[in-house]
Design a protein around this motif. Structure first.
Motif, short mmCIF file in Angstrom:
data_model
loop_
_atom_site.label_atom_id
_atom_site.label_comp_id
_atom_site.label_asym_id
_atom_site.label_seq_id
_atom_site.Cartn_x
_atom_site.Cartn_y
_atom_site.Cartn_z
N HIS B 211 32.23 55.11 57.22
CA HIS B 211 31.51 54.16 56.37
C HIS B 211 30.73 53.23 57.29
N HIS B 212 29.42 53.20 57.12
CA HIS B 212 28.58 52.38 58.02
C HIS B 212 28.33 51.01 57.44
N MET B 228 22.76 56.90 58.84
CA MET B 228 23.33 58.11 58.24
C MET B 228 22.54 59.35 58.67
N ILE B 246 30.37 61.22 55.13
CA ILE B 246 30.00 59.81 54.99
C ILE B 246 30.26 59.33 53.57
#
Ligand code: SF4
Lengths: 446, 315
Positions: B211-212, B228, B246
């Motif tokens: 998770h960014h 991403m 993701i």
């Protein structure tokens, strides 16, 4: 696709005469490939080689201008597949269709709604730019009347679509010098449409059932030397459209295929407004030059213009605002609150509207954190007590407000004791998210 | 015309969430994500064995910061069990439960409470489960191990493991056979570092999702979008560390924005608030689908339905 040094070398005289200032033709070729010198430095180059080389240096996707003057829109001219590789240069155009079968009342309503599709986001004015008028009635006079109405009541850039070339010829004159797009051009009418576009300074929308056919049509048009072309990559199935959008961008950039090196136009399709929205979002992210939806619905266009702005932001530019004291929400005075935050523009443009929402006039002190957001700047030691104190002094805060209280973001609450110690001001811990500012200012301030 | 094909060297790792009775759990299905060998939906050059999935975000307390959801579903959002049960009805593939009430600034609920609630949610819905802590690094180290233990055998996806607390959380996930979400703030290098640290604890890469910190549409979307894409490209080019699936927490970045709160009478040009807010969630999801989202966490039933439909068309 740019030519390599070796490709260029093959086209040179290969005499190593040094007149260009380089020791060998190969060295000169390498310098050309690296864009460090210009072709005309070699006096002996053949005209044929010159033509080949300058054609190769044309951008792989042509930049197309729609409209004229201040309202013109430039699309295409893109050089990368992914925005992080450089940037996407020319934000795609967004717009709606108007059929000439629309009733007069609906037409006025649509025009009115279209004209209201104008928003302000992060300090920029953004809006829908385009109206595509369609000659669905196959009645020339209806088409012309609709075009006239749209032209006189909006500042929209025009896409004029009719299968009747005489109707197009008349409609294009209404657009005047505002360089519209005309079409659809297909294999059978490409020559006629090209003639109309040429003599009226218009762009041409090339269509076909697949990329091969589209490429044949653009080939016909550009054979006449005219290259103001867009290609229609709408497709009833979203997935085919994504494939074509991706393939045309790749073919142009990686294989230098000229016949599809034009910006793409997409008419969204679907069963309901959500479908159109989803399709449009995909097309904005993946390479469309123009995206056209059926209805001027602001609840759809606001997210779309925002997405467009996000996708076309230059990823290499740290986005900052000036580091200074801002008066937000009318006229803050000596008793107004002071909020401090970073100079990252996204931070600023999240905080500023929330202060406006709160309807509490407020001083906003922006600290130079090299464009980093609150948490990142804190972690990178670019947003700490000394920095805040510096900014307070520079803004002469002591003479601006009389209360000696300053509100810091909740995320950096830890700097409060230190800032209190070195400034002597009372440090109030504000909310962590900008969205909680209105509540905070209304309930917690004084 | 001849297509330009870019064959991937490698694949995105395949992560399974949820254990059925055959595998010692009680979920109705095992969901798989990842496994692609191409950029999103480019079927002409690779395969996408598992389409992206949609999770319903459920809080264990009324989401006051999401006024529209809190109001429209007021008889549901006051009860996490009822809320989680809506997942199936609304067409979500799985549930993402956020233990917001455990935050010290909220009710500061205990680890025992968290474990108990997760058990109740697992009993109330048969969909696979994601459990997200309260976002307070220290507190999550207390509650998430208890959650992992309580959900033993169910193969949940547990998050967020950050650089400050991953050790405890990863150890707990390993002990109970769960997968982990490694979270790092909008930075590809930090994301890679954390994936290395987590996998160094012998957590298989097939059990890590990234998770960014999702940027909401208009609120940092472009940063997350490009990170991403870069992760996905690196993963396909053979960087196994970057080839983990993701997740995007879209609901939380949508429903608190002013676009999802401001009524039309305050902003006449913005159009109907209810439609606009749902559109905001859908547009954000449609954008992230193009940069490699494998799990989209959403809140509104209309968005869930639409995003599922879009995935259905593209997959
Ligand atoms: S001037 Fe032309 S021919 Fe002479 S060395 Fe340079 S490139 Fe070669």
């Amino acid at each position: 696709m740019a030519l390599t040094g070796l490709d260029i070398y093959k086209l040179l005289p290969k005499t190593n005469c040094k007149k260009c200032g380089f020791p060998t033709c190969l060295a000169f070729a390498m310098a050309i490939a690296a864009k460090k010198t210009a072709l005309d430095k070699c006096p002996d180059i053949s005209d044929e080689a010159k033509a080949t080389l300058s054609a190769a240096s044309e951008p792989p996707i042509r930049t197309i201008t729609i409209g004229a003057g201040e309202k013109k829109l430039e699309i295409g001219g893109e050089t990368v597949l992914f925005r992080h590789e450089k940037t996407f240069f020319h934000p795609c155009g967004l717009g709606i269709t108007i059929s000439d079968t629309t009733s007069p009342a609906d037409l006025q309503d649509k025009i009115k709604k279209f004209n209201a599709l104008s928003f302000e986001r992060v300090g920029q004015k953004v809006k829908a730019e385009i109206i595509a008028v369609k000659n669905d009635s196959n009645d020339k006079s209806k088409f012309i009347n609709t075009v006239k109405e749209v032209k006189s009541k909006t500042t929209a850039l025009l896409v004029l679509l009719s299968n009747d070339t005489s109707a197009l010829e008349e409609a294009v004159k209404i657009a005047g010098d505002a360089k519209p797009v005309i079409g659809p051009a297909n294999i059978s009418n490409a020559d006629q449409i090209t003639a109309i576009a040429k003599s009226n300074n218009a762009n041409i929308l090339a269509t076909g059932k697949d990329l091969d056919e589209i490429s044949t049509v653009t080939g016909k048009i550009s054979a006449s030397g005219y290259k103001e072309i867009l290609i229609d990559l709408s497709n009833v199935k979203d997935i085919t459209s994504l494939e074509n959008l991706t393939q045309t961008r790749r073919m142009a950039l990686k294989k230098n295929i000229r016949s599809i090196g034009f910006p793409a136009l997409v008419f969204t399709s679907g069963a309901n407004t959500y479908d159109h929205l989803s399709y449009a979002a995909m097309a904005i992210a993946k390479y469309a030059g123009i995206v056209i939806l059926p209805e001027p619905d602001p609840s759809i266009f606001l997210p779309l213009v925002t997405l467009r702005q996000n996708i076309y932001t230059d990823p290499q530019k740290p986005v900052t605002v000036d580091s200074k004291l801002y008066a937000i929400g009318g006229q803050p005075g000596a008793n107004s609150p002071v909020i401090v935050t970073t100079n990252f523009s996204l931070t600023f443009f999240s905080v500023e509207p929330e202060i406006l929402n709160a309807k509490v006039p407020t001083w906003l002190l922006i600290v130079d954190t090299d464009g980093l957001s609150v948490l990142t700047a804190w972690a990178a030691e670019k947003f700490h007590a000394e920095k805040v104190l510096d900014a307070m002094k520079k803004a002469n805060l002591e003479s601006v407000v009389s209360h000696k209280k300053i509100i810091i973001p909740g995320y950096v609450a830890v700097m409060a004791p230190k800032l209190n110690e070195i400034s002597g001001w009372e440090i109030l811990i504000g909310p962590r998210e900008a969205s909680a500012i209105p509540k905070y200012l209304r309930s917690s301030w004084q | 015309m001849e297509k330009v094909i870019e064959k991937a060297v490698s694949k995105i790792s395949e992560l399974a969430i949820g254990a059925t009775s055959a595998n010692g759990g009680t979920r109705e299905k095992e969901l798989k994500i990842g496994g692609q060998s191409a950029m999103p939906f480019l079927h002409f050059e690779g395969s996408m064995p598992n389409a992206p999935v949609v999770a319903l975000e459920v809080w264990d307390t009324v989401p006051e910061e999401w006024p529209l959801i809190a109001d429209e579903f007021k008889d549901i959002v006051n009860d996490p069990i009822k809320w989680a049960q809506k997942g199936k009805e609304w067409g979500a593939d799985l549930i993402s439960l956020r233990l917001e009430s455990c935050h010290p600034d909220n009710k500061n609920n205990s680890a025992a409470y968290a474990a108990d609630l997760v058990k109740k949610v697992l009993a109330a819905t048969k969909l696979p489960l994601i459990v997200i802590g309260c976002g307070h690094p220290e507190k999550d180290q207390e509650i998430l191990p208890a959650v992992a233990e309580a959900a033993k055998g169910e193969k949940i996806l547990l998050g967020m493991a950050t650089k400050d607390n991953y050790k405890t959380i990863v150890a707990a996930a390993l002990a109970s056979g769960h997968s982990i979400i490694a979270e790092s703030p909008l930075d590809i290098n930090l994301a890679k570092q954390l994936n290395i640290l987590v996998s160094d604890m012998s957590m298989p890469l097939e059990r890590i999702a990234m998770h960014h910190t999702t940027g909401g549409l208009g609120y940092g979307f472009e940063y997350c979008y490009s990170i991403m894409e870069r992760c996905r490209l690196a993963g396909l080019a053979g960087d196994k560390i970057m080839a983990t699936p993701i997740i995007n927490m879209i609901a939380d970045e949508t429903w608190k924005t002013k676009e999802a709160k401001t009524p039309q009478d305050e902003q006449p040009n913005w159009g109907d608030l209810h439609k606009r807010a749902i559109n905001w969630e859908i547009a954000c999801a449609a954008g992230y689908l193009q940069s490699g989202a494998d799990i989209l966490v959403l809140a509104h039933p209309e968005s869930i339905k639409q995003v599922k439909q879009t995935i259905g068309k593209l997959k």
